[in-house]
Design an enzyme around this catalytic site. Structure first.
Site, mmCIF file in Angstrom:
data_model
loop_
_atom_site.group_PDB
_atom_site.id
_atom_site.type_symbol
_atom_site.label_atom_id
_atom_site.label_comp_id
_atom_site.label_asym_id
_atom_site.label_seq_id
_atom_site.Cartn_x
_atom_site.Cartn_y
_atom_site.Cartn_z
ATOM 1 N N LYS A 1 -6.571 12.600 -17.200
ATOM 2 C CA LYS A 1 -6.673 13.404 -18.426
ATOM 3 C C LYS A 1 -5.324 13.424 -19.159
ATOM 4 O O LYS A 1 -4.947 12.448 -19.749
ATOM 5 C CB LYS A 1 -7.148 14.822 -18.100
ATOM 6 C CG LYS A 1 -8.229 14.909 -17.028
ATOM 7 C CD LYS A 1 -9.517 14.237 -17.422
ATOM 8 C CE LYS A 1 -10.488 14.248 -16.248
ATOM 9 N NZ LYS A 1 -11.594 13.357 -16.384
ATOM 10 N N ASP B 1 -7.117 23.013 -8.591
ATOM 11 C CA ASP B 1 -7.277 21.942 -9.570
ATOM 12 C C ASP B 1 -6.622 22.452 -10.850
ATOM 13 O O ASP B 1 -7.151 23.335 -11.531
ATOM 14 C CB ASP B 1 -8.771 21.637 -9.779
ATOM 15 C CG ASP B 1 -8.994 20.464 -10.748
ATOM 16 O OD1 ASP B 1 -8.130 20.255 -11.623
ATOM 17 O OD2 ASP B 1 -10.028 19.795 -10.650
ATOM 18 N N ARG C 1 0.818 -1.220 0.000
ATOM 19 C CA ARG C 1 0.000 0.000 0.000
ATOM 20 C C ARG C 1 0.850 1.268 0.000
ATOM 21 O O ARG C 1 0.394 2.329 -0.418
ATOM 22 C CB ARG C 1 -0.967 -0.022 1.189
ATOM 23 C CG ARG C 1 -2.102 0.910 1.004
ATOM 24 C CD ARG C 1 -3.199 0.901 2.068
ATOM 25 N NE ARG C 1 -3.325 -0.211 2.944
ATOM 26 C CZ ARG C 1 -2.819 -0.251 4.189
ATOM 27 N NH1 ARG C 1 -2.123 0.752 4.671
ATOM 28 N NH2 ARG C 1 -3.008 -1.311 4.949
ATOM 29 N N TYR D 1 -15.647 21.808 -10.921
ATOM 30 C CA TYR D 1 -16.066 20.503 -11.465
ATOM 31 C C TYR D 1 -17.166 19.947 -10.555
ATOM 32 O O TYR D 1 -17.030 19.951 -9.331
ATOM 33 C CB TYR D 1 -14.824 19.614 -11.488
ATOM 34 C CG TYR D 1 -15.039 18.197 -11.903
ATOM 35 C CD1 TYR D 1 -15.567 17.887 -13.145
ATOM 36 C CD2 TYR D 1 -14.667 17.149 -11.063
ATOM 37 C CE1 TYR D 1 -15.731 16.569 -13.535
ATOM 38 C CE2 TYR D 1 -14.822 15.829 -11.443
ATOM 39 C CZ TYR D 1 -15.355 15.548 -12.678
ATOM 40 O OH TYR D 1 -15.512 14.240 -13.058
HETATM 41 C C1 LIG Z 1 -11.262 19.581 -13.846
HETATM 42 C C2 LIG Z 1 -11.428 18.174 -13.364
HETATM 43 N N1 LIG Z 1 -10.981 17.859 -12.149
HETATM 44 C C3 LIG Z 1 -11.100 16.627 -11.668
HETATM 45 C C4 LIG Z 1 -11.700 15.633 -12.391
HETATM 46 C C5 LIG Z 1 -11.860 14.270 -11.787
HETATM 47 O O1 LIG Z 1 -10.967 13.349 -12.304
HETATM 48 P P1 LIG Z 1 -11.308 11.789 -12.301
HETATM 49 O O2 LIG Z 1 -12.337 11.585 -13.368
HETATM 50 O O3 LIG Z 1 -9.996 11.157 -12.564
HETATM 51 O O4 LIG Z 1 -11.844 11.457 -10.936
HETATM 52 C C6 LIG Z 1 -12.184 15.900 -13.666
HETATM 53 C C7 LIG Z 1 -12.831 14.837 -14.482
HETATM 54 O O5 LIG Z 1 -13.468 15.090 -15.468
HETATM 55 C C8 LIG Z 1 -12.058 17.221 -14.162
HETATM 56 O O6 LIG Z 1 -12.544 17.558 -15.373
#
Ligand SMILES: Cc1ncc(COP(=O)(O)O)c(C=O)c1O
Length: 399
Positions: A214, A189, A63, A117
């Site tokens: 992404k 973010d 882990r 988001y």
């Molecule tokens: C700006 C943004 N932050 C975070 C996330 C979350 O990522 P995950 O889908 O890997 O949980 C996304 C997913 O679309 C996103 O567009």
């Protein structure tokens, strides 16, 4: 080569080299997949010694990771000048949750950008609220005006710049300056820009979050997240993450590392193609405006010009009138754009976006429905031809 010389190299050079320590790769080009749960010790004394020591970058138990995960985490740290270290998570949302749970405690208030988001909002209004943490949403364009929203219980400010649906660029340096003056923690973010286009630590951010799903993974075949911490901020993040049992599989970390090697090239090409497409779209009948930070019709475009090192490939456009059915005709009329969530992969995607459903303190006013495009690495002219066909369907449905 010293650290400064490494830092000054171009993005493509940095992503090729990052995290590939010889002691972990054994000289193999790609950090291999080390799968493990149990780690064997020679004797009880060694087991006890390892258990009581700092296990960062030491084999201890699966882990806590193996060189496969450490290599990716270190690569992400290296790409973020001024950072202390990075923790990996099984998704972007898991990374967001761990970062917020690291800095917040019951009774605290979080300032959260209104353009965030949607699942981040879900976390604030759900789990955090149940823990007695309140969230106050703020206008993405607030800038230094954030100072007026800070109360006695405010503990942290969370930014997402640009917003991943409506692409407002935030004044991160102004918000960070206010936060620092008031002793607040800042989180960003940074998934859209990645540290290559927006080096968050050099702008004073404490925790920089990536949905590595992404651009880092880049091939739409693995879920991953990361939080990179500023100096002095990593230990708390690691402790919280260990307590939550967070770890990622070596196979997914491997895919992250593999994707990372081409991230600079992909970002550059996807950004270039997105701008060409955005420019073309802006001239088309049926399109009211384009929401790409590098285009002057996007809120915060001047901040983008000031703070970012380049453009990424995700953006939206507002249709000039028309109802949902006409937007659906456009989207269903596309062949090269897959209809699906996520972005940052090599392939183009399209989704309908309804910003008003995901806001609470700012109004969304627009000429018509919104469409979000993720531009992949296909030929730009082919994507434009596809969009031209889709727009024709839209205009026909509006008649
Ligand atoms: C700006 C943004 N932050 C975070 C996330 C979350 O990522 P995950 O889908 O890997 O949980 C996304 C997913 O679309 C996103 O567009």
């Amino acid at each position: 080569m010293n650290e400064d010389a490494k830092r000054n190299m171009g993005n493509a050079t940095r992503v090729v080299a990052a995290g590939r320590r010889k002691e972990w790769t054994g000289g193999i080009v790609n950090p291999p997949v080390w799968r493990a749960s149990t780690i064997l010790y020679d004797n009880v004394a060694e087991m006890r010694a390892r258990g009581s020591a700092d296990t960062h970058h030491k084999l201890f138990y699966g882990r806590r990771g193996t060189p496969t995960q450490w290599s990716l985490a270190d690569a992400l740290t290296e790409l973020e000048p001024g950072a202390e270290a990075t923790f990996l998570y099984p998704s972007g949302v898991a990374a967001i949750a761990a970062a917020l749970l690291t800095v917040l405690a019951p009774g605290d208030e979080l300032l959260m950008v209104d353009s965030t988001y949607d699942p981040t909002r879900g976390l604030c209004d759900g789990l955090l609220a149940r823990m007695g943490i309140t969230t106050r949403y703020y206008d993405p364009m607030v800038g230094a005006g954030i100072a007026d929203l800070i109360g006695e219980r405010t503990r942290a400010i969370y930014m997402e710049s640009p917003g991943s649906l409506t692409f407002e660029v935030q004044d991160v340096p102004a918000i960070v300056a206010v936060a620092k003056a008031q002793g607040l923690v800042t989180l960003l973010d940074n998934t859209w820009a990645t540290p290559l286009l927006f080096p968050a630590m050099t702008r004073g951010i404490d925790y920089s979050i990536l949905a590595c799903t992404k651009y880092v993974v880049g091939h739409s075949d693995a879920m991953l997240g990361s939080v990179t911490a500023a100096p002095g901020k990593f230990d708390a993040l690691r402790q919280t993450s260990f307590q939550m049992g967070q770890c990622v599989s070596p196979d997914d970390a491997y895919l992250g590392s593999r994707g990372l090697r081409t991230m600079a090239l992909r970002l550059k090409e996807q950004g270039r193609s997105a701008l060409a497409i955005a420019g073309w779209l802006a001239q088309q009948p049926g399109v009211a405006r384009v929401l790409h930070p590098a285009v002057d019709t996007c809120p915060g475009h001047d901040l983008f010009e000031r703070d970012f090192k380049g453009a990424a490939g995700l953006f939206a456009f507002v249709l000039d009138g028309g109802k949902d059915a006409a937007r659906t005709a456009l989207i269903d009329g596309l062949d090269l754009f897959g209809i699906g969530y996520s972005w940052g992969g090599y392939e183009s995607l399209v989704v309908p976006v309804d910003p008003q459903r995901h806001r609470s303190v700012t109004d969304w006013q627009a000429e018509g429905p919104v469409v979000r495009l993720q531009i992949g690495i296909e030929d730009t002219e082919d994507l434009i031809a596809d969009l031209a066909r889709g727009l024709e369907q839209f205009r026909a449905a509006c008649r």
